[in-house]
Motif scaffolding. Structure first.
Motif, PDB file in Angstrom:
ATOM      1  N   HIS A 106      -4.526  -4.022  -7.456  1.00 40.91           N
ATOM      2  CA  HIS A 106      -4.329  -2.662  -8.042  1.00 40.91           C
ATOM      3  C   HIS A 106      -3.592  -3.123  -9.495  1.00 40.91           C
ATOM      4  O   HIS A 106      -2.816  -4.003  -9.438  1.00 40.91           O
ATOM      5  N   ARG A 125       0.785  -1.264   0.023  1.00 43.37           N
ATOM      6  CA  ARG A 125      -0.083   0.164   0.152  1.00 43.37           C
ATOM      7  C   ARG A 125       0.883   1.187   0.150  1.00 43.37           C
ATOM      8  O   ARG A 125       0.601   2.053  -0.731  1.00 43.37           O
ATOM      9  N   THR A 157      -8.147  -3.607  -2.561  1.00 46.69           N
ATOM     10  CA  THR A 157      -7.619  -2.331  -3.382  1.00 46.69           C
ATOM     11  C   THR A 157      -6.293  -2.494  -3.636  1.00 46.69           C
ATOM     12  O   THR A 157      -5.735  -2.532  -4.868  1.00 46.69           O
ATOM     13  N   VAL A 158      -5.561  -2.809  -2.676  1.00 45.37           N
ATOM     14  CA  VAL A 158      -4.071  -2.979  -3.212  1.00 45.37           C
ATOM     15  C   VAL A 158      -3.637  -4.561  -3.881  1.00 45.37           C
ATOM     16  O   VAL A 158      -3.112  -4.462  -4.911  1.00 45.37           O
ATOM     17  N   LEU A 189       2.939   1.490  -3.424  1.00 45.77           N
ATOM     18  CA  LEU A 189       1.857   2.172  -4.322  1.00 45.77           C
ATOM     19  C   LEU A 189       1.697   3.705  -4.289  1.00 45.77           C
ATOM     20  O   LEU A 189       1.073   4.297  -5.279  1.00 45.77           O
TER      21      LEU A 189
END
Length: 99
Positions: free
Chosen positions: A82, A43, A78-79, A46
């Motif tokens: 990605h 996280r 979400t991560v 990114l």
């Protein structure tokens, strides 16, 4: 709720040092994380706009799934999903020596 103290100080120093060693050319484009099943290190990586590819290899897919379910604020789906993230379940050392 203090995990950010660890992860926000873990990822940036190597990224900034890389940029400094490359005469401030913007930092790395590709990053490898060995382990990191909680997804919080990914996280933080990114968040840096120079990153084009992030490969994370973790031995235990169950840890990743538990963290996505119970610690979504650490990164979660979400991560894991990605577009710059390549998530591999496997041995990080083996990945590095065979890739």
């Amino acid at each position: 709720h203090d995990e950010f103290v660890y992860h926000e100080t873990l990822a940036p120093p190597p990224l900034f040092i890389n940029a400094m060693l490359n005469n401030g050319s913007g930092g790395p484009k590709s990053v490898f994380i060995g382990g990191g099943g909680e997804l919080a290190t990914a996280r933080e990586v990114l968040k840096h706009n120079t990153i084009e590819r992030l490969v994370m290899v973790d031995l235990d897919g169950d840890v990743i799934e538990v963290c996505k379910k119970y610690l979504p604020e650490w990164g979660g789906e979400t991560v894991a999903n990605h577009p710059k993230m390549e998530l591999i379940i496997g041995d990080a050392h083996k990945y590095l020596t065979e890739t």
